[in-house]
Design a protein around this motif. Structure first.
Motif, short mmCIF file in Angstrom:
data_model
loop_
_atom_site.label_atom_id
_atom_site.label_comp_id
_atom_site.label_asym_id
_atom_site.label_seq_id
_atom_site.Cartn_x
_atom_site.Cartn_y
_atom_site.Cartn_z
N CYS A 758 39.33 25.53 14.32
CA CYS A 758 40.27 24.22 14.79
C CYS A 758 39.62 23.39 15.97
CB CYS A 758 41.66 24.79 15.46
SG CYS A 758 42.65 25.52 14.17
N ILE A 759 38.98 24.10 16.77
CA ILE A 759 38.11 23.39 17.65
C ILE A 759 37.16 22.48 17.04
CG2 ILE A 759 36.84 23.50 19.80
CD1 ILE A 759 38.52 25.98 20.49
N HIS A 760 36.44 23.13 16.26
CA HIS A 760 35.24 22.73 15.61
C HIS A 760 35.70 21.27 14.66
CE1 HIS A 760 31.50 23.65 13.08
NE2 HIS A 760 31.52 22.34 13.46
N ILE A 761 36.93 21.57 14.23
CA ILE A 761 37.49 20.45 13.39
C ILE A 761 37.90 19.32 14.40
CG2 ILE A 761 39.30 19.75 11.82
CD1 ILE A 761 39.23 22.85 10.78
N GLY A 762 38.23 19.77 15.35
CA GLY A 762 38.87 18.60 16.48
C GLY A 762 37.78 17.97 16.75
N LEU A 763 36.65 18.42 17.05
CA LEU A 763 35.23 17.77 17.41
C LEU A 763 34.81 17.09 16.44
CD1 LEU A 763 33.72 20.62 19.83
CD2 LEU A 763 34.65 18.49 20.67
N LEU A 764 34.86 17.41 15.12
CA LEU A 764 34.43 16.50 14.08
C LEU A 764 35.35 15.18 14.15
CD1 LEU A 764 33.84 19.10 11.12
CD2 LEU A 764 32.05 17.50 12.55
N CYS A 765 36.68 15.31 14.25
CA CYS A 765 37.45 14.19 14.50
C CYS A 765 36.96 13.30 15.54
CB CYS A 765 39.02 14.59 14.64
SG CYS A 765 39.90 15.61 13.15
N LEU A 766 36.65 13.63 16.56
CA LEU A 766 36.27 13.03 17.85
C LEU A 766 35.14 12.22 17.99
CD1 LEU A 766 38.26 15.57 20.22
CD2 LEU A 766 39.06 13.17 19.82
N GLN A 767 34.17 12.48 16.90
CA GLN A 767 32.96 11.97 16.91
C GLN A 767 33.06 10.34 17.24
OE1 GLN A 767 30.30 14.27 14.18
NE2 GLN A 767 32.20 13.97 13.17
N ASN A 775 37.93 12.19 6.81
CA ASN A 775 39.30 11.44 6.78
C ASN A 775 40.23 12.65 6.82
OD1 ASN A 775 39.20 12.79 4.16
ND2 ASN A 775 38.32 10.81 3.17
N MET A 776 41.81 12.18 6.58
CA MET A 776 42.84 13.14 6.72
C MET A 776 42.60 14.30 5.58
SD MET A 776 43.80 13.41 9.88
CE MET A 776 44.94 14.49 9.94
N ALA A 777 42.31 13.74 4.40
CA ALA A 777 42.09 14.43 3.28
C ALA A 777 41.09 15.79 3.58
CB ALA A 777 41.61 13.82 1.98
N SER A 778 40.00 15.32 4.24
CA SER A 778 39.11 16.39 4.50
C SER A 778 39.65 17.39 5.72
CB SER A 778 37.73 16.20 4.98
OG SER A 778 37.52 14.86 4.18
N VAL A 779 40.31 16.74 6.47
CA VAL A 779 40.87 17.75 7.51
C VAL A 779 41.89 18.76 7.07
CG1 VAL A 779 42.29 17.74 9.69
CG2 VAL A 779 40.59 15.86 9.28
N VAL A 780 42.75 18.28 6.03
CA VAL A 780 43.65 19.02 5.58
C VAL A 780 42.70 20.27 4.87
CG1 VAL A 780 45.33 19.18 4.14
CG2 VAL A 780 45.53 17.60 5.61
N VAL A 781 41.67 20.02 4.20
CA VAL A 781 40.94 21.02 3.43
C VAL A 781 40.62 21.93 4.28
CG1 VAL A 781 39.26 21.29 1.98
CG2 VAL A 781 40.65 19.50 1.31
N MET A 782 39.82 21.33 5.37
CA MET A 782 39.04 22.05 6.32
C MET A 782 40.13 23.15 7.16
SD MET A 782 36.44 19.53 8.44
CE MET A 782 36.81 17.98 8.30
N ASN A 787 35.28 26.91 4.26
CA ASN A 787 33.94 26.13 4.03
C ASN A 787 33.32 25.95 5.24
OD1 ASN A 787 35.40 25.66 1.64
ND2 ASN A 787 35.80 23.46 1.90
N GLU A 788 32.07 25.72 5.14
CA GLU A 788 31.12 25.71 6.27
C GLU A 788 31.39 24.09 6.76
OE1 GLU A 788 26.54 26.20 7.47
OE2 GLU A 788 27.34 27.50 5.81
#
Ligand code: NAG
Ligand code: NAG
Ligand code: NAG
Ligand code: NAG
Ligand code: NAG
Ligand code: NAG
Ligand code: NAG
Ligand code: NAG
Ligand code: NAG
Ligand code: NAG
Length: 829
Positions: A758-767, A775-782, A787-788
Motif C-alpha cells: 500500500c505504501i508503495h502504491i501511495g508513493l506511485l500516486c504521489l509522484q 489512474n484509479m483503475a490501475s490503483v484498484v487493480v494494484m 503484480n510487480e
C-alpha cells in the motif's frame, strides 16, 4: 607553609598548562598532531581534528569552542578523510598548510603560490584561519583582523568556505584573481564532502545571490536594490531589516561579495546550507536552551523556489492557483502544463500606441542573467535606453534609496517574479500602449489609494482575492463548456429530485441549532436532522457565495443524485429557497474517517483489515466517479474528513460534485479554505490551478499514507527534519525502511507485506508529474493483486510550509516584545 607553596605551584602549573594548551598560532618549527588544538584568542573558535558520529574518519576543522552541540563551521580536508589519528598539520617553508601522515605522505594541502617568508598560522577571533608572513606589523592581530586588505594573508580559510557563512565572511568574487567563494552543503550529516547544494553570487552585470541544486538555480535573492535584495520579504516583515543583522552587497572594480555582521557581539549566529532540507538556514544560538534556533530560511515556500510560474507570472502562495499572470498578461495556454504568460494585447516594438511601459509595485526583480546596468543614469534615461532596444522588456532603478538612481534593464522574457509587498520598488514592464499607465490612470489611482491606506500585506491579500476571482471566472467558463459536452454525450431524462422546503429543514434541524451541527465542510456547515417520518438526514447548507444560477445548480444536483455507488454517500434531495441552497444526504452515524484515524483511542478500532477495506472501497468509489459514471466527476477535495463511515465502517465518499455545483472552482475566494486543504492538493493544482483525475489520485495517495500511518499529512513535525508526511514516507522509502511508517496500533493486526504494498502504491500516486501517476483503475487493480509495481519517482511537495510556520511563530514572539528579538529570545537567561 610547604603545602601552601605546593598548592601555589600546582595552580601555577595548571595555569601554565591551560595557557599552553590554548595557543592560537603555529609556527614553522611546530606541528599540530591529532588530539591537540589551536584556540582563538577570545576562545570562541577551536581548530583541531574531529570525527563524525560513529564514523572513524578524521577531519581537520574549526568549531565553536564553547558551544556544547559540536558545530563545525569549516573543514579542511572535506574530500580527503584521514583514516587514523596519526596525521599532523604542519606549515611548509613555501607557505602552505599540509596534512602529513606518519609516513610523511601528504593527505591534503593548500595551494598558495605567494612568496612566503617565515610563515605562521593563526586562528583569529572571527573564526578565520590564516597563514601569513611573520612580520612585525602583523603582530597586533587581536581584533579587527581580516579587513579589506585581501593580500595581507598568504592563505585564509575564509576564502574556502565549507557549508557555513560566519559573520564577516565574504561570499562572492575577488575579481583580481578570479577567486569565487561559494558555500557548499555537506553531502549529509555524516559526510562533510561537498554535496550538490550550493550558495554563491552570480557574476552577471547585476549580481544576485543564488542557491544552486547541482547546476540548476534553486532560489534567487533578486538583485540588490541599495537597501536589501529585491526578493527579500520586506515591508511589514521585521526579519529582513532586523536590528540584529547588517547585510551588505559590495560591487566595485575589485570585488563583488555579500557579507553580514551582527550588531550585538555577544550573539552567535551562522548561516548554513543544509543538503537534506535543501534550505539555507540562518541559525541563532540560544544559550539558555542549549540549542540552535532557526531564524530565517530560504527558500521559504514554493514561490521562493526558482521560477515556479514561468514568464510574466506572479507567484502567490496563499492563492489558488498559486501562479497568476501579471496584469496585462494572459496564460500561454490553459490546456497544457506549459507555464508562463504572454502579453494579452499584441505588442509592436517602437510603434506608437503599441508600445509602452506599465509600472508594477513591489515585484521581486526578474532574473538578471540577461540584464544591463548603469550606475549613473536617471530613470528617464533608463526608459529611453530600454525603449531603443527591441529586446529590452523592462527597466527599473538600480538603487531605490532616496528618489532612486541608476538604471537596470532586462532583455528577453521576465522570469521568477512574485509580489514581495514592499513599497519603493518599481518595475516598468514593456507592453502594448493601451495597457500602460497613461491609459490606465484611473485604475492606478485606485490601486495607489489602496496601497497608501492599507498595509501592503492586506494589499497582497486583496490582490490575491481579486486575481483568483478573475481567474476563477475563466475556469468557470471552461468548466461550463465541459459540462455541456458531457451532457451532449447523451443522457436519459429526467429523474425527479425531491425538493424540500426550507420550513421542513428548519424543523428537522431544530432551526440549524449548533447542537445539531455535525461539522464544517469546505462549502458550508453540515447539520444533523430528523424528518417527520423519523428518517435521519444530514443537511449541508451551502455558503451563500456559490455564485451559480438556480437552474444550473439544480441540474448539477440532479446529476449528482444520479450517481449511485456503494461507496458514495447518497444524495436524498435538495432545498433551494430564497438565498439558501441546501443538500440532503443520508446520515452516517459513525461520522468521518478522520474522527477515527486521528483519535488515539478510536484509531484502535480500525485494525489493519478494516483500514485495508476502507482503502480499497474508497478507491472503488473514486474510480466510479472518474470513469464508470458518465459524468467523469473530479472530486477535488478528497480527504479523510470527506470519507464517511456507515454502521459497519464501510466508507462512503461525500462532497463529490460540489465543486461543480458551486460553480467550477471550489475555492470560493475563501483563502482559509485553500490553506485548509493545501496539504491534500496536487502540486499542479496548487501551482497552476490545473486539475484532472490525476490530482484526485494525488489526494488519494495522501489519504492512503494517512490511513496507514494514522498521522495527518500536515500538522505534524518530525523530530529531525521538517518534512510533511509525504516527505517522511519518501525518506523512509529511500532508506529502505518504509515499514516504520505503519501506525503503531496496527502492530498486531497488520499484514506487513500488504501494508508495504500500500505504501508503495501511495508513493506511485504521489509522484510529481501527473502523467507518472497511475489512474484509479490501475490503483484498484494494484490494491487487489500481486503484480510487480514500478519504482516511484520523487513525490511532489516534499517539504511543506512547516518551516515557515516556525518562522512566523518566531516572528510573532519577537514582534510582541518592544525591543524585538534581543529581548524575547536572548535575554531570558
Ligand atoms: C588514536 O587512536 C588510538 C586507537 O584508536 C587510540 O588508542 C589513541 O588514544 C588515539 N590517540 C589520540 C591522540 O586520539
Ligand atoms: C552508526 O551507528 C548506528 C547505530 O549504532 C548504525 O545504525 C549506523 O549504521 C552506523 N553508521 C555508520 C556510518 O557506521
Ligand atoms: C592546486 O593547484 C593545482 C595546480 O595549479 C590546480 O590544478 C588545483 O586545482 C589546485 N587545487 C586547489 C584546491 O586549488
Ligand atoms: C590588542 O592589541 C593591542 C596592542 O597590542 C592591545 O593593547 C590590546 O589590549 C589587545 N586587545 C585584546 C582584546 O587583546
Ligand atoms: C539539516 O537540518 C536538519 C534539521 O534541522 C538536521 O537534522 C540535519 O542534520 C541538517 N543536515 C546537515 C547536513 O546539517
Ligand atoms: C545531487 O543531485 C542529484 C540529482 O538531483 C541527486 O540524484 C543526488 O543524490 C544529489 N547528490 C547528493 C549528494 O545529494
Ligand atoms: C546583546 O545580547 C546580550 C545577550 O546575548 C544582551 O544581554 C545584551 O543586552 C545585548 N546588547 C545589546 C546592546 O542589545
Ligand atoms: C527555550 O527555553 C524557553 C524557556 O527557557 C522555552 O520557553 C522555549 O520554548 C525554549 N525554546 C526552544 C526552541 O526550545
Ligand atoms: C552610464 O550613463 C551615463 C549617463 O548617461 C553615461 O555618461 C555613461 O557613459 C554610461 N556608462 C555606460 C557604461 O554606458
Ligand atoms: C539590444 O540589447 C541586446 C542585449 O544587450 C544586444 O545584444 C543588442 O545588440 C541590442 N540591440 C540594439 C539595437 O542595440
Amino acid at each position: 607553609m610547604t603545602i601552601f607553596t605546593l598548592i601555589l605551584a600546582i595552580a601555577n602549573l595548571l595555569l601554565f598548562l591551560s595557557k599552553a594548551s590554548s595557543i592560537d598560532t603555529l609556527t614553522l618549527s611546530q606541528s599540530l598532531p591529532d588530539g591537540t588544538t589551536l584556540v582563538s584568542k577570545d576562545e570562541t573558535f577551536e581548530l583541531g581534528f574531529f570525527s563524525l558520529r560513529n564514523s572513524t574518519n578524521r577531519y581537520l576543522g574549526i568549531w565553536f569552542k564553547n558551544i556544547p552541540v559540536k558545530t563545525v563551521v569549516w573543514v579542511a580536508n572535506r574530500d580527503y578523510p584521514l583514516k587514523d589519528n596519526s596525521t599532523k598539520l604542519i606549515i611548509t617553508n613555501d607557505g602552505n598548510l599540509v596534512l602529513l601522515t606518519k609516513n610523511n605522505k601528504v593527505q591534503w594541502s593548500t595551494n598558495t603560490t605567494t612568496k612566503a617568508s617565515r610563515p605562521i598560522l593563526q586562528l583569529l577571533n572571527t573564526g578565520n584561519l590564516v597563514l601569513r608572513n611573520d612580520n612585525e606589523d602583523n603582530k597586533n592581530n587581536n581584533k579587527s583582523s581580516n579587513n579589506n586588505n585581501e593580500d595581507r594573508f598568504l592563505w585564509q580559510s575564509f576564502d574556502y568556505p565549507s557549508d557555513t557563512l560566519l559573520p564577516g565572511m565574504k561570499l562572492g568574487w575577488y575579481r583580481k584573481t578570479g577567486l569565487n567563494r561559494r558555500v557548499i552543503a555537506w553531502k549529509n550529516w555524516d559526510d562533510p564532502s561537498p554535496g550538490n547544494f550550493s550558495w554563491g553570487i552570480t557574476f552577471d552585470s547585476n549580481p544576485e545571490m543564488v542557491l544552486w541544486k547541482g547546476s540548476f538555480k534553486y532560489h534567487r535573492s533578486g538583485p540588490w536594490n541599495g537597501i536589501r535584495f529585491s526578493g527579500a520579504f520586506g515591508g511589514s516583515n521585521r526579519l529582513s531589516t532586523h536590528p540584529l543583522f547588517v547585510y551588505k552587497l559590495i560591487n566595485n572594480d575589485d570585488e563583488v561579495y555579500y557579507s553580514y555582521s551582527l550588531t550585538n557581539k555577544s550573539v552567535i549566529s551562522i548561516v548554513v546550507m543544509n543538503q537534506t532540507l535543501l534550505r539555507r538556514q540562518r541559525n541563532i544560538w540560544i544559550p539558555e536552551n542549549g540549542t540552535w534556533r532557526l531564524f530565517q530560511t530560504a527558500p521559504r515556500d514554493i514561490c521562493d523556489t526558482y521560477n515556479p510560474c514561468g514568464s510574466y507570472a506572479n507567484c502567490m502562495v496563499d492563492s489558488s492557483p498559486v501562479c497568476q499572470c501579471l496584469e496585462g498578461f494572459k496564460p500561454k495556454s490553459l490546456d497544457t502544463m506549459e507555464q508562463g504568460c504572454v502579453r494579452s494585447e499584441p505588442w509592436s516594438c517602437k510603434v506608437e500606441g503599441r508600445d509602452g511601459f506599465r509600472k508594477f509595485v513591489g515585484l521581486k526583480f526578474p532574473d538578471t542573467t540577461h540584464s544591463w546596468i548603469n550606475k549613473s543614469m536617471t530613470l528617464e534615461e533608463c526608459k529611453v535606453k530600454c525603449w531603443e532596444n527591441c529586446s529590452c522588456t523592462a527597466y527599473a532603478n538600480l538603487d531605490i534609496r532616496g528618489a532612486g538612481s541608476g538604471c537596470s534593464i532586462w532583455f528577453g522574457d521576465l522570469i521568477d517574479l512574485k509580489v514581495v509587498s514592499q513599497s519603493g520598488q518599481y518595475l516598468y514592464i514593456r507592453m502594448a500602449d493601451s495597457q500602460t499607465d497613461a491609459k490606465d490612470a484611473h485604475k492606478k489611482k485606485e490601486l495607489l489609494l489602496i496601497g497608501t491606506i492599507v498595509p501592503p500585506i492586506v494589499l497582497v491579500i486583496l490582490l490575491a482575492i481579486f486575481y483568483s476571482y478573475k481567474r476563477k471566472r475563466k475556469y468557470e467558463e471552461e468548466n461550463v463548456s465541459v459540462v455541456k459536452k458531457d451532457e451532449a454525450g447523451g443522457q436519459e431524462h429526467s429523474m425527479e429530485l425531491p425538493l424540500f422546503d426550507l420550513a421542513t429543514l428548519v424543523n428537522a434541524t431544530n432551526n440549524f441549532s449548533t447542537d445539531n451541527k455535525l461539522g464544517q465542510g469546505g462549502f458550508g456547515p453540515v447539520y444533523k436532522g430528523v424528518l417527520a417520518g423519523g428518517q435521519e438526514i444530514a443537511v449541508k447548507r451551502l455558503s451563500r457565495s456559490s455564485g451559480q444560477g438556480l437552474t444550473e445548480f439544480k441540474n448539477e444536483v440532479i446529476l449528482c443524485a444520479k450517481l449511485q455507488h456503494r461507496n458514495l454517500v447518497k444524495v436524498l434531495g435538495c432545498c433551494i429557497e430564497e438565498e439558501e441552497k441546501m443538500l440532503l444526504y443520508e446520515y452516517m452515524p459513525n461520522k468521518s474517517l478522520d474522527s477515527f484515524l486521528f483519535d488515539s483511542t478510536k484509531s484502535k478500532i480500525l485494525d489493519w483489515s478494516k483500514r485495508f477495506h476502507i482503502l480499497c472501497a474508497t478507491a472503488r468509489g473514486l474510480l466510479y466517479l472518474h470513469q464508470d459514471s458518465r459524468l467523469r466527476i473530479i472530486h477535488r477535495d478528497l480527504k479523510a474528513s470527506n470519507i464517511l463511515l456507515d454502521n459497519n465502517l464501510n466508507p462512503k465518499i461525500s462532497d463529490f460534485g460540489l465543486a461543480r455545483m458551486c460553480g467550477g472552482d471550489q475555492i470560493e475566494g475563501n483563502t482559509n479554505r485553500v490553506v485548509g486543504t493545501y496539504g491534500y492538493m496536487a502540486p499542479e493544482y496548487v501551482i497552476h490551478g490545473l486539475f484532472s483525475t490525476k490530482s484526485d489520485v494525488f489526494s488519494f495517495g495522501i489519504l492512503l499514507l494517512e490511513i496507514i500511518s494514522g498521522k495527518k499529512n500536515r500538522e505534524i513535525t518530525y523530530p529531525y527534519h521538517s518534512h510533511n508526511l509525504i516527505g517522511h514516507a519518501w525518506k523512509l522509502w529511500k532508506e529502505g525502511i518504509p515499514g516504520e511508517l505503519i501506525d503503531n496500533c496496527l502492530q498486531d493486526s497488520c499484514i506487513i507485506s500488504e501494508a508495504l504494498r500500500c505504501i508503495h502504491i501511495g508513493l506511485l500516486c504521489l509522484q510529481r508529474q501527473p502523467n507518472d501517476r497511475p489512474n484509479m483503475a490501475s490503483v484498484v487493480v494494484m490494491l487487489s493483486s500481486d503484480n510487480e509495481l514500478t519504482q516511484p519517482k520523487e513525490p511532489g511537495f516534499l517539504i511543506d510550509r512547516v518551516l515557515i510556520e516556525e518562522e512566523s511563530q518566531f516572528r510573532s514572539q519577537t514582534s510582541s516584545s518592544t525591543n524585538g528579538v534581543t529581548i524575547s529570545i536572548l535575554d531570558a537567561r
